[in-house]
Design a protein around this motif. Structure first.
Motif, mmCIF file in Angstrom:
data_model
loop_
_atom_site.group_PDB
_atom_site.id
_atom_site.type_symbol
_atom_site.label_atom_id
_atom_site.label_comp_id
_atom_site.label_asym_id
_atom_site.label_seq_id
_atom_site.Cartn_x
_atom_site.Cartn_y
_atom_site.Cartn_z
ATOM 1 N N LEU A 208 2.311 76.869 3.422
ATOM 2 C CA LEU A 208 2.805 76.430 2.164
ATOM 3 C C LEU A 208 1.862 76.126 1.181
ATOM 4 N N SER A 209 1.701 76.140 -0.164
ATOM 5 C CA SER A 209 0.751 75.953 -1.008
ATOM 6 C C SER A 209 1.094 74.307 -1.327
ATOM 7 N N LEU A 210 0.342 73.662 -2.105
ATOM 8 C CA LEU A 210 0.430 72.373 -2.294
ATOM 9 C C LEU A 210 1.719 72.160 -3.399
ATOM 10 N N LEU A 211 1.820 73.149 -4.188
ATOM 11 C CA LEU A 211 2.995 72.906 -5.108
ATOM 12 C C LEU A 211 4.280 73.257 -4.268
ATOM 13 N N GLN A 212 4.442 74.080 -3.209
ATOM 14 C CA GLN A 212 5.537 74.229 -2.438
ATOM 15 C C GLN A 212 5.949 72.783 -1.635
ATOM 16 N N ILE A 213 4.826 72.373 -1.138
ATOM 17 C CA ILE A 213 5.046 71.021 -0.474
ATOM 18 C C ILE A 213 5.576 69.832 -1.491
ATOM 19 N N LEU A 214 5.109 69.884 -2.710
ATOM 20 C CA LEU A 214 5.524 68.913 -3.646
ATOM 21 C C LEU A 214 6.890 69.167 -3.990
ATOM 22 N N LEU A 215 7.064 70.578 -4.210
ATOM 23 C CA LEU A 215 9.009 70.956 -4.386
ATOM 24 C C LEU A 215 9.668 70.669 -3.484
ATOM 25 N N ALA A 216 9.233 70.866 -2.119
ATOM 26 C CA ALA A 216 9.949 70.498 -0.943
ATOM 27 C C ALA A 216 10.227 68.930 -0.925
ATOM 28 N N ASN A 217 9.097 68.142 -1.295
ATOM 29 C CA ASN A 217 9.182 66.751 -1.282
ATOM 30 C C ASN A 217 10.273 66.161 -2.252
ATOM 31 N N LEU A 218 10.349 66.925 -3.477
ATOM 32 C CA LEU A 218 11.135 66.421 -4.424
ATOM 33 C C LEU A 218 12.770 67.015 -4.068
ATOM 34 N N ALA A 219 12.859 67.862 -3.404
ATOM 35 C CA ALA A 219 14.184 68.641 -3.014
ATOM 36 C C ALA A 219 14.786 67.695 -1.962
ATOM 37 N N LEU A 220 13.803 67.068 -1.154
ATOM 38 C CA LEU A 220 14.371 66.406 -0.105
ATOM 39 C C LEU A 220 14.526 64.813 -0.799
ATOM 40 N N LEU A 221 13.948 64.496 -1.482
ATOM 41 C CA LEU A 221 14.079 63.268 -2.312
ATOM 42 C C LEU A 221 15.363 63.053 -2.842
ATOM 43 N N ALA A 222 15.824 64.228 -3.474
ATOM 44 C CA ALA A 222 17.172 64.329 -4.176
ATOM 45 C C ALA A 222 18.318 64.283 -3.255
ATOM 46 N N GLY A 223 18.051 64.817 -2.472
ATOM 47 C CA GLY A 223 19.084 65.118 -1.002
ATOM 48 C C GLY A 223 19.301 63.909 -0.344
ATOM 49 N N ALA A 224 18.171 63.251 0.018
ATOM 50 C CA ALA A 224 18.217 61.823 0.709
ATOM 51 C C ALA A 224 18.868 60.858 -0.200
ATOM 52 N N CYS A 225 18.733 60.842 -1.418
ATOM 53 C CA CYS A 225 19.163 59.786 -2.246
ATOM 54 C C CYS A 225 20.791 60.018 -2.344
ATOM 55 N N LEU A 226 21.225 61.604 -2.541
ATOM 56 C CA LEU A 226 22.581 61.684 -2.610
ATOM 57 C C LEU A 226 23.539 61.376 -1.322
ATOM 58 N N GLN A 227 22.679 61.542 -0.131
ATOM 59 C CA GLN A 227 23.368 61.288 1.291
ATOM 60 C C GLN A 227 23.499 59.710 1.294
ATOM 61 N N GLY A 228 22.448 59.149 0.797
ATOM 62 C CA GLY A 228 22.266 57.451 0.849
ATOM 63 C C GLY A 228 23.653 56.992 -0.004
ATOM 64 N N VAL A 229 23.912 57.620 -1.071
ATOM 65 C CA VAL A 229 24.966 57.262 -1.844
ATOM 66 C C VAL A 229 26.369 57.610 -1.202
ATOM 67 N N ALA A 230 26.452 59.021 -1.174
ATOM 68 C CA ALA A 230 27.975 59.482 -0.564
ATOM 69 C C ALA A 230 28.197 59.747 0.680
ATOM 70 N N GLY A 231 27.089 59.485 1.487
ATOM 71 C CA GLY A 231 27.332 59.622 3.066
ATOM 72 C C GLY A 231 26.966 60.822 3.613
ATOM 73 N N TYR A 232 26.947 61.936 2.746
ATOM 74 C CA TYR A 232 26.340 63.323 3.147
ATOM 75 C C TYR A 232 25.643 64.024 1.841
ATOM 76 N N GLY A 233 25.008 64.980 1.952
ATOM 77 C CA GLY A 233 24.551 65.681 0.850
ATOM 78 C C GLY A 233 22.969 66.206 1.143
ATOM 79 N N ILE A 234 22.396 65.658 1.983
ATOM 80 C CA ILE A 234 20.999 66.062 2.015
ATOM 81 C C ILE A 234 20.777 67.493 2.297
ATOM 82 N N GLY A 235 21.865 68.009 3.196
ATOM 83 C CA GLY A 235 21.890 69.481 3.577
ATOM 84 C C GLY A 235 22.555 70.348 2.579
ATOM 85 N N THR A 236 23.583 69.898 1.925
ATOM 86 C CA THR A 236 24.427 70.535 0.995
ATOM 87 C C THR A 236 23.267 70.783 -0.471
#
Length: 243
Positions: free
Chosen positions: A4-32
């Motif tokens: 992966l490029s550095l940009l792809q790694i950064l974007l992947a971390n941002l996607a996981l940040l959003a998903g983890a935040c959603l799951q922390g609030v709603a109980g699920y969502g990191i996958g969706t």
């Protein structure tokens, strides 16, 4: 190293940040939320790297919500998860890379339909077994295991949902890891991808603690399902073009 490029790694971390935040609030969502985005960034980010990140997140969520855990309610879903694990392992051993993209696309779209379909099954033993099997099967292949199990918990209260679903997801994730190892979908490359992406999960989980009573999950739901649907269609198109 990670392909992966550095940009792809950064974007992947941002996607996981959003998903983890959603799951922390709603109980699920990191996958969706995160799985479709990760697929669009690079298909090598799913399923194993995301499943490994989900293990980290569910452990953190269990620790945060342990006071509301009711193990008796989760045991039937976990039992169903055993069947889902076996079926997913067999599926992954039999399908080609093209077949994986097609399966990913179909299962993502099924998850969207389940989430948007308005079904309200009761929280009982039979439905828990079926939901556990479907959730583990989908979670192993696509890392999106939330919709089936979320259906039977949609009428429950927040802390109970977050605790019980985290307990189920933790066990189901280990089921998924076993199936991924046996089928050859989890190796050194996937561990390296996990190592460079889990910071996003940690930050997202921390952020969810600040937003747990403030984020309008119902308002975000159409956006999340729209993202998932786009990725599902993209996976189907890629798979069909490779035939």
């Amino acid at each position: 190293m990670t392909d992966l490029s550095l940009l792809q790694i950064l974007l992947a971390n941002l996607a996981l940040l959003a998903g983890a935040c959603l799951q922390g609030v709603a109980g699920y969502g990191i996958g969706t939320l995160a799985a479709p985005l990760l697929f669009l960034i690079s298909p090598i980010l799913i399923p194993a790297p995301l499943v490994l990140n989900a293990v980290v997140l569910t452990i953190l969520m269990l620790l945060r919500n342990r006071g509301a855990l009711q193990v008796r309610e989760v045991r039937f879903a976990i039992g169903g998860g055993v069947g889902g694990m076996i079926l997913a392992g067999i599926t992954l051993m039999l399908i080609s890379p093209t077949g994986f993209e097609l399966a990913f696309g179909v299962l993502i779209l099924i998850g969207v339909l389940l989430s948007a379909g308005g079904l309200r099954p009761a929280l009982n033993a039979r439905n828990s077994i079926l939901a556990g099997a479907a959730s583990t099967y989908m979670g192993t292949i696509t890392a999106v295991g939330g919709p089936p199990i979320a259906l039977i918990y949609q009428n429950q209260k927040g802390p109970l949902v977050r605790a019980n679903m985290s307990a189920f997801f933790l066990v189901a994730s280990f089921f998924s890891i076993a199936a991924l190892v046996v089928s050859g979908y989890l190796g050194q490359r996937e561990l390296q991808l996990f190592a460079v992406t889990f910071p996003g999960v940690l930050i997202g989980f921390w952020l969810s603690g600040k937003l747990v009573n403030r984020m309008p999950f119902d308002g975000l739901r159409p956006v999340i399902l729209g993202i998932a649907a786009v990725a599902g269609v993209a996976a189907l198109v890629r798979g069909l073009m490779s035939l």
